[in-house]
Design a protein around this motif. Structure first.
Motif, PDB file in Angstrom:
ATOM      1  N   ASP A  63      -1.854 -17.623 -32.956  1.00 32.05           N
ATOM      2  CA  ASP A  63      -2.814 -16.606 -32.495  1.00 32.05           C
ATOM      3  C   ASP A  63      -3.976 -16.482 -33.476  1.00 32.05           C
ATOM      4  O   ASP A  63      -5.139 -16.408 -33.070  1.00 32.05           O
ATOM      5  N   ARG A  64      -3.643 -16.451 -34.770  1.00 29.63           N
ATOM      6  CA  ARG A  64      -4.706 -16.315 -35.780  1.00 29.63           C
ATOM      7  C   ARG A  64      -5.631 -17.520 -35.745  1.00 29.63           C
ATOM      8  O   ARG A  64      -6.846 -17.399 -35.896  1.00 29.63           O
ATOM      9  N   LEU A  65      -5.058 -18.703 -35.528  1.00 37.79           N
ATOM     10  CA  LEU A  65      -5.888 -19.912 -35.446  1.00 37.79           C
ATOM     11  C   LEU A  65      -6.784 -19.868 -34.204  1.00 37.79           C
ATOM     12  O   LEU A  65      -7.973 -20.207 -34.273  1.00 37.79           O
ATOM     13  N   ARG A  66      -6.209 -19.453 -33.085  1.00 38.36           N
ATOM     14  CA  ARG A  66      -6.964 -19.405 -31.829  1.00 38.36           C
ATOM     15  C   ARG A  66      -8.146 -18.447 -31.958  1.00 38.36           C
ATOM     16  O   ARG A  66      -9.228 -18.705 -31.454  1.00 38.36           O
ATOM     17  N   ASP A  67      -7.927 -17.319 -32.674  1.00 37.67           N
ATOM     18  CA  ASP A  67      -8.971 -16.297 -32.832  1.00 37.67           C
ATOM     19  C   ASP A  67     -10.090 -16.737 -33.772  1.00 37.67           C
ATOM     20  O   ASP A  67     -11.136 -16.084 -33.832  1.00 37.67           O
ATOM     21  N   ALA A  68      -9.838 -17.775 -34.562  1.00 38.88           N
ATOM     22  CA  ALA A  68     -10.816 -18.170 -35.581  1.00 38.88           C
ATOM     23  C   ALA A  68     -11.860 -19.118 -34.992  1.00 38.88           C
ATOM     24  O   ALA A  68     -11.544 -19.995 -34.192  1.00 38.88           O
ATOM     25  N   ASP A  69     -13.116 -18.908 -35.420  1.00 41.96           N
ATOM     26  CA  ASP A  69     -14.183 -19.837 -35.020  1.00 41.96           C
ATOM     27  C   ASP A  69     -14.129 -21.110 -35.862  1.00 41.96           C
ATOM     28  O   ASP A  69     -14.611 -22.161 -35.425  1.00 41.96           O
ATOM     29  N   ALA A  70     -13.606 -20.988 -37.058  1.00 44.87           N
ATOM     30  CA  ALA A  70     -13.505 -22.147 -37.954  1.00 44.87           C
ATOM     31  C   ALA A  70     -12.404 -21.881 -38.975  1.00 44.87           C
ATOM     32  O   ALA A  70     -11.942 -20.746 -39.127  1.00 44.87           O
ATOM     33  N   VAL A  71     -11.995 -22.944 -39.656  1.00 45.20           N
ATOM     34  CA  VAL A  71     -10.879 -22.859 -40.608  1.00 45.20           C
ATOM     35  C   VAL A  71     -11.315 -23.485 -41.937  1.00 45.20           C
ATOM     36  O   VAL A  71     -12.016 -24.505 -41.951  1.00 45.20           O
ATOM     37  N   VAL A  72     -10.908 -22.839 -43.018  1.00 43.13           N
ATOM     38  CA  VAL A  72     -11.094 -23.431 -44.350  1.00 43.13           C
ATOM     39  C   VAL A  72      -9.705 -23.569 -44.972  1.00 43.13           C
ATOM     40  O   VAL A  72      -8.930 -22.613 -44.967  1.00 43.13           O
ATOM     41  N   ILE A  73      -9.414 -24.754 -45.479  1.00 49.66           N
ATOM     42  CA  ILE A  73      -8.115 -24.985 -46.130  1.00 49.66           C
ATOM     43  C   ILE A  73      -8.357 -25.347 -47.588  1.00 49.66           C
ATOM     44  O   ILE A  73      -9.197 -26.204 -47.886  1.00 49.66           O
ATOM     45  N   SER A  74      -7.636 -24.694 -48.479  1.00 50.64           N
ATOM     46  CA  SER A  74      -7.661 -25.084 -49.888  1.00 50.64           C
ATOM     47  C   SER A  74      -6.218 -25.286 -50.326  1.00 50.64           C
ATOM     48  O   SER A  74      -5.392 -24.381 -50.196  1.00 50.64           O
ATOM     49  N   SER A  75      -5.927 -26.469 -50.823  1.00 51.58           N
ATOM     50  CA  SER A  75      -4.520 -26.758 -51.103  1.00 51.58           C
ATOM     51  C   SER A  75      -4.348 -27.631 -52.343  1.00 51.58           C
ATOM     52  O   SER A  75      -5.151 -28.525 -52.600  1.00 51.58           O
ATOM     53  N   PRO A  76      -3.277 -27.378 -53.098  1.00 49.48           N
ATOM     54  CA  PRO A  76      -2.946 -28.316 -54.181  1.00 49.48           C
ATOM     55  C   PRO A  76      -2.341 -29.602 -53.623  1.00 49.48           C
ATOM     56  O   PRO A  76      -2.138 -29.727 -52.414  1.00 49.48           O
ATOM     57  N   SER A  96       0.356 -27.690 -29.622  1.00 45.83           N
ATOM     58  CA  SER A  96      -0.186 -26.498 -28.943  1.00 45.83           C
ATOM     59  C   SER A  96      -1.709 -26.502 -28.917  1.00 45.83           C
ATOM     60  O   SER A  96      -2.312 -25.795 -28.110  1.00 45.83           O
ATOM     61  N   GLY A  97      -2.337 -27.261 -29.802  1.00 44.88           N
ATOM     62  CA  GLY A  97      -3.758 -27.569 -29.653  1.00 44.88           C
ATOM     63  C   GLY A  97      -4.756 -26.583 -30.238  1.00 44.88           C
ATOM     64  O   GLY A  97      -5.956 -26.746 -30.031  1.00 44.88           O
ATOM     65  N   GLU A  98      -4.297 -25.578 -31.016  1.00 43.77           N
ATOM     66  CA  GLU A  98      -5.264 -24.606 -31.564  1.00 43.77           C
ATOM     67  C   GLU A  98      -6.260 -25.257 -32.525  1.00 43.77           C
ATOM     68  O   GLU A  98      -7.328 -24.701 -32.784  1.00 43.77           O
ATOM     69  N   PHE A  99      -5.911 -26.404 -33.060  1.00 46.14           N
ATOM     70  CA  PHE A  99      -6.809 -27.093 -33.997  1.00 46.14           C
ATOM     71  C   PHE A  99      -7.843 -27.963 -33.281  1.00 46.14           C
ATOM     72  O   PHE A  99      -8.839 -28.353 -33.869  1.00 46.14           O
ATOM     73  N   SER A 100      -7.586 -28.238 -32.036  1.00 46.07           N
ATOM     74  CA  SER A 100      -8.430 -29.187 -31.315  1.00 46.07           C
ATOM     75  C   SER A 100      -9.866 -28.676 -31.204  1.00 46.07           C
ATOM     76  O   SER A 100     -10.108 -27.579 -30.709  1.00 46.07           O
ATOM     77  N   GLY A 101     -10.810 -29.451 -31.711  1.00 47.09           N
ATOM     78  CA  GLY A 101     -12.229 -29.098 -31.654  1.00 47.09           C
ATOM     79  C   GLY A 101     -12.649 -28.041 -32.662  1.00 47.09           C
ATOM     80  O   GLY A 101     -13.832 -27.690 -32.744  1.00 47.09           O
ATOM     81  N   LYS A 102     -11.704 -27.545 -33.451  1.00 48.08           N
ATOM     82  CA  LYS A 102     -12.006 -26.462 -34.404  1.00 48.08           C
ATOM     83  C   LYS A 102     -12.727 -27.026 -35.625  1.00 48.08           C
ATOM     84  O   LYS A 102     -12.274 -28.000 -36.216  1.00 48.08           O
ATOM     85  N   PRO A 103     -13.865 -26.427 -36.039  1.00 44.81           N
ATOM     86  CA  PRO A 103     -14.488 -26.872 -37.292  1.00 44.81           C
ATOM     87  C   PRO A 103     -13.579 -26.544 -38.482  1.00 44.81           C
ATOM     88  O   PRO A 103     -13.089 -25.407 -38.586  1.00 44.81           O
ATOM     89  N   VAL A 124      -6.295 -33.730 -40.376  1.00 39.72           N
ATOM     90  CA  VAL A 124      -7.223 -32.854 -39.632  1.00 39.72           C
ATOM     91  C   VAL A 124      -7.950 -33.661 -38.553  1.00 39.72           C
ATOM     92  O   VAL A 124      -8.067 -33.214 -37.402  1.00 39.72           O
ATOM     93  N   ARG A 125      -8.402 -34.856 -38.923  1.00 40.90           N
ATOM     94  CA  ARG A 125      -9.091 -35.711 -37.931  1.00 40.90           C
ATOM     95  C   ARG A 125      -8.132 -36.115 -36.814  1.00 40.90           C
ATOM     96  O   ARG A 125      -8.492 -36.132 -35.639  1.00 40.90           O
ATOM     97  N   THR A 126      -6.904 -36.451 -37.187  1.00 40.74           N
ATOM     98  CA  THR A 126      -5.905 -36.875 -36.198  1.00 40.74           C
ATOM     99  C   THR A 126      -5.586 -35.754 -35.211  1.00 40.74           C
ATOM    100  O   THR A 126      -5.273 -36.008 -34.042  1.00 40.74           O
ATOM    101  N   MET A 127      -5.692 -34.510 -35.692  1.00 41.52           N
ATOM    102  CA  MET A 127      -5.421 -33.358 -34.821  1.00 41.52           C
ATOM    103  C   MET A 127      -6.647 -32.973 -33.995  1.00 41.52           C
ATOM    104  O   MET A 127      -6.668 -31.905 -33.371  1.00 41.52           O
ATOM    105  N   ASP A 128      -7.668 -33.849 -34.006  1.00 44.59           N
ATOM    106  CA  ASP A 128      -8.875 -33.632 -33.197  1.00 44.59           C
ATOM    107  C   ASP A 128      -9.693 -32.434 -33.625  1.00 44.59           C
ATOM    108  O   ASP A 128     -10.496 -31.914 -32.840  1.00 44.59           O
ATOM    109  N   ALA A 129      -9.468 -31.961 -34.855  1.00 47.03           N
ATOM    110  CA  ALA A 129     -10.343 -30.916 -35.380  1.00 47.03           C
ATOM    111  C   ALA A 129     -11.653 -31.582 -35.818  1.00 47.03           C
ATOM    112  O   ALA A 129     -11.731 -32.809 -35.946  1.00 47.03           O
ATOM    113  N   LYS A 130     -12.651 -30.733 -36.037  1.00 43.92           N
ATOM    114  CA  LYS A 130     -13.963 -31.266 -36.434  1.00 43.92           C
ATOM    115  C   LYS A 130     -14.100 -31.064 -37.941  1.00 43.92           C
ATOM    116  O   LYS A 130     -14.382 -29.953 -38.398  1.00 43.92           O
ATOM    117  N   LEU A 131     -13.864 -32.118 -38.707  1.00 40.01           N
ATOM    118  CA  LEU A 131     -13.941 -32.013 -40.161  1.00 40.01           C
ATOM    119  C   LEU A 131     -15.409 -31.860 -40.578  1.00 40.01           C
ATOM    120  O   LEU A 131     -16.228 -32.758 -40.346  1.00 40.01           O
TER     121      LEU A 131
END
Ligand SMILES: Cc1cc2nc3c(=O)[nH]c(=O)nc-3n(C[C@H](O)[C@H](O)[C@H](O)COP(=O)(O)O)c2cc1C
Length: 172
Positions: A63-76, A96-103, A124-131
């Motif tokens: 739900d939180r992903l669906r509500d977001a216009d874009a995502v920022v990930i910071s990870s070790p 479920s596809g919430e990442f699809s097309g997401k910046p 991220v690219r494989t999940m069809d998100a927009k890197l």
């Protein structure tokens, strides 16, 4: 205001990646509504058999992903790979596809953590998100033990974060 879901790959209390995302939220507050994803540690291990009757933590994350216009990930990086908790969270949204097309922009708080960073970009690219490469950020925070206020208060680091905030507008 654009809503950004900020996901830290580290579950550590004083995580440099989480503090970087908090600094980003502070500095972007006039332009972006940055929400820090919580509860990554509560997600169960991904199991395709659970699809269709997912646990509440998974529904909440989607739900939180669906509500977001874009995502920022910071990870070790752990052992030259993507942190397990983060990869698990991403596996829950492959089907479920919430990442699809997401910046999606990738931040990196360690100059050494290049293998996991590249691997995450591929996921991220494989999940069809927009890197959005130009909105990405590399800051050498490893071992400095800085909190969000100290990061945001450093002129050099604040300038780098502002550049990441402004980058999508420049290239739009
Ligand atoms: C189990 C483990 C494995 C790690 N493996 C790597 C690694 O392969 N490459 C690397 O650059 N750092 C590695 N590190 C160091 C982390 O990247 C470093 O602790 C980082 O600051 C953690 O981010 P955080 O402050 O957001 O928790 C590892 C740390 C742990 C605990």
């Amino acid at each position: 205001m654009r809503r950004i879901l900020a996901i830290s790959g580290s579950l550590r209390q004083r995580s440099s990646n989480t503090e970087l995302l908090r600094a980003f939220a502070l500095l972007a507050s006039n332009a972006l509504n940055v929400v820090l994803a919580t509860g990554l540690g509560e997600l169960p291990h991904f199991n395709p058999d659970l699809e269709g009757h997912e646990p509440a933590a998974v529904i909440a994350f989607r739900d939180r992903l669906r509500d977001a216009d874009a995502v920022v990930i910071s990870s070790p990086e752990y052992a030259h790979g993507i942190v397990g908790a983060l990869k698990d969270a991403l596996d829950w949204v492959v089907g479920s596809g919430e990442f699809s097309g997401k910046p999606v922009a990738l931040f990196n708080a360690s100059p050494r953590a290049s293998l996991a960073h590249e691997s995450l970009a591929e996921v991220v690219r494989t999940m069809d998100a927009k890197l959005v490469v130009e909105a990405g950020l590399h800051l050498p925070l490893l071992g400095k033990n800085l909190d969000a206020k100290a990061i945001a208060g450093s002129p050099e680091m604040a300038a780098a974060i502002h550049a990441a905030i402004e980058a999508p507008k420049r290239t739009a």
